[in-house]
Enzyme design. Structure first.
Site, PDB file in Angstrom:
ATOM      1  N   TYR A 176       0.848  -1.192   0.000  1.00 51.95           N
ATOM      2  CA  TYR A 176       0.000   0.000   0.000  1.00 51.95           C
ATOM      3  C   TYR A 176       0.884   1.242   0.000  1.00 51.95           C
ATOM      4  O   TYR A 176       2.051   1.208   0.396  1.00 51.95           O
ATOM      5  CB  TYR A 176      -0.952   0.021   1.203  1.00 51.95           C
ATOM      6  CG  TYR A 176      -0.291   0.268   2.540  1.00 51.95           C
ATOM      7  CD1 TYR A 176      -0.177   1.559   3.054  1.00 51.95           C
ATOM      8  CD2 TYR A 176       0.207  -0.802   3.293  1.00 51.95           C
ATOM      9  CE1 TYR A 176       0.419   1.789   4.286  1.00 51.95           C
ATOM     10  CE2 TYR A 176       0.806  -0.584   4.520  1.00 51.95           C
ATOM     11  CZ  TYR A 176       0.911   0.719   5.024  1.00 51.95           C
ATOM     12  OH  TYR A 176       1.504   0.942   6.241  1.00 51.95           O
ATOM     13  N   CYS A 177       0.323   2.336  -0.502  1.00 50.28           N
ATOM     14  CA  CYS A 177       1.007   3.634  -0.496  1.00 50.28           C
ATOM     15  C   CYS A 177      -0.063   4.695  -0.314  1.00 50.28           C
ATOM     16  O   CYS A 177      -1.138   4.402   0.205  1.00 50.28           O
ATOM     17  CB  CYS A 177       1.824   3.831  -1.773  1.00 50.28           C
ATOM     18  SG  CYS A 177       0.855   3.744  -3.304  1.00 50.28           S
ATOM     19  N   THR A 178       0.192   5.913  -0.723  1.00 47.53           N
ATOM     20  CA  THR A 178      -0.784   6.985  -0.504  1.00 47.53           C
ATOM     21  C   THR A 178      -1.931   6.924  -1.505  1.00 47.53           C
ATOM     22  O   THR A 178      -3.099   6.906  -1.133  1.00 47.53           O
ATOM     23  CB  THR A 178      -0.108   8.360  -0.592  1.00 47.53           C
ATOM     24  OG1 THR A 178       0.963   8.407   0.352  1.00 47.53           O
ATOM     25  CG2 THR A 178      -1.093   9.464  -0.274  1.00 47.53           C
TER      26      THR A 178
END
Length: 382
Positions: free
Chosen positions: A341-343
């Protein structure tokens, strides 16, 4: 007397012919202060003529110099740049575009127009490729919107990206710059052969029009949807200026997109699917039976603000360090499923592709914290 043939000097006929030729020249190149380019007459319908005029205006607008870069002494200074030349007045840039870029303008308008200057009936090459035919140069009609509504400080900030094949990044960049200027948007837009990545701010009317035009752009019609635009309160005042440019990557990982392509990305998960996967991972991890790694692809200062329980958060300052981190820790990913996951999702796309390129036994499942947090119950997992 044949048009263009010299008449005896001093004759009334010669004077009249001279006046006609000078008038024709003025119509063609817009000679004289404040006069717009008219161009040569052609047998076009109203729709085609409108398209040609819009393409010409868009081409000129794309050559504008940002106001912040102009003469600070009170004068306008250089307002346009093209072909390594500087122009201070509108007739000058109009004349230049009419004489040297009519072929480019014609192609952008979809008219297939050849350059005005030809020899022996054969079109003179413009030195530029025809570009990607799927890129539309259309700008939204704002005649029904007041200037106050278009420039209101009460607005939104849009965050979006789209991975897709862009054959002519320069052309897409020019259109984006003209579109954002037309809507008084600020922010930053990165364009590359692998897609587009933007963060722009403006009034609610302007950002709404921007989304509508982006979704109608033929290049993005099958890859971009309304939900891909993440919106938050803000406006044009959130950024100092507008920056639109062509880059090698839409997110700087430092790996040539031709070597590690977005087309090799991992499996995409919805926020609900990602939530279930994280719950299952945490349940198995507490029993020491998990075959999954929950990987945070963000920078360390972002992870410190908030992260998922039990995640692996690399101590990296920027995303271009991610490949080195993976190379140095390949054993961690051996025989493991990887939840990433990231932003906003953009780093997961390239990050999972890089893991796959290293033959790690991984399923790169992409999630985004922006989409996930509203789904997750407060404080339960994040």
């Amino acid at each position: 007397m044949v048009l263009g043939e010299a008449a005896p000097r001093g004759s009334a006929e010669g004077a009249a012919a001279g006046r006609k030729q000078r008038a024709a020249a003025r119509r063609k190149v817009g000679r004289g202060r404040g006069r717009a380019w008219v161009g040569p007459r052609c047998n076009l319908g109203n729709e085609d003529a409108c398209g040609a005029f819009q393409a010409f205006s868009l081409f000129v607008k794309a050559k504008e110099v940002p106001a912040a870069s102009r003469c600070p002494g009170g004068g306008e200074g250089v307002r346009w740049r093209c072909c390594r030349q500087a122009f201070e007045e509108l007739p000058g840039i109009h004349r230049h575009v009419a004489l040297h870029h009519s072929g480019d303008v014609g192609r952008q308008a979809g008219l297939g127009a050849a350059p005005a200057d030809t020899a022996g009936g054969t079109a003179r090459p413009s030195g530029r490729s025809c570009g990607s035919p799927e890129i539309s140069w259309a700008l939204p009609d704002t005649s029904h919107v007041s200037h106050d509504d278009l420039t209101s400080q009460v607005g939104d900030v849009l965050l979006y990206y789209c991975y897709c094949e862009v054959r002519d990044p320069e052309k897409l960049c020019a259109w984006q710059k003209a579109l954002c200027q037309h809507l008084h948007l600020t922010g930053k837009v990165r364009v590359a052969s692998e897609g587009i990545n933007g963060t722009v701010g403006g009034s609610k009317v302007a950002t709404s029009l921007y989304i509508k035009v982006m979704l109608s752009q033929p290049l993005f019609k099958t890859t971009l949807c309304q939900e891909d635009f993440k919106s938050s309160a803000g406006g044009a005042h959130c950024f100092p200026d507008l920056r639109v440019g062509v880059f090698k990557e839409i997110v700087p990982m430092g790996i040539d997109p031709k070597i590690v392509s977005y087309k090799e990305t991992g499996i995409h998960l919805s926020p609900q699917e990602f939530h279930r996967e994280v719950e299952q991972y945490l349940s198995q991890a507490t029993q020491g039976q998990s075959d999954t790694i929950l990987l945070d692809c963000r920078n360390f200062y972002e992870s410190k603000i908030g992260h998922f329980q039990g995640c692996l958060a690399p101590d990296i300052r920027k995303f271009s360090y991610f490949p080195s981190y993976v190379d140095e820790n390949l054993e961690l990913f051996k025989d493991k499923r990887v939840l990433m996951y990231c932003t906003g999702g953009i780093r997961c796309e390239r990050g999972s592709a890089y893991l796959r390129s290293k033959h790690a036994d991984t399923v790169g499942c992409c999630g985004t914290s922006i989409n996930f947090v509203p789904v997750s119950t407060a404080g339960s997992l994040f």
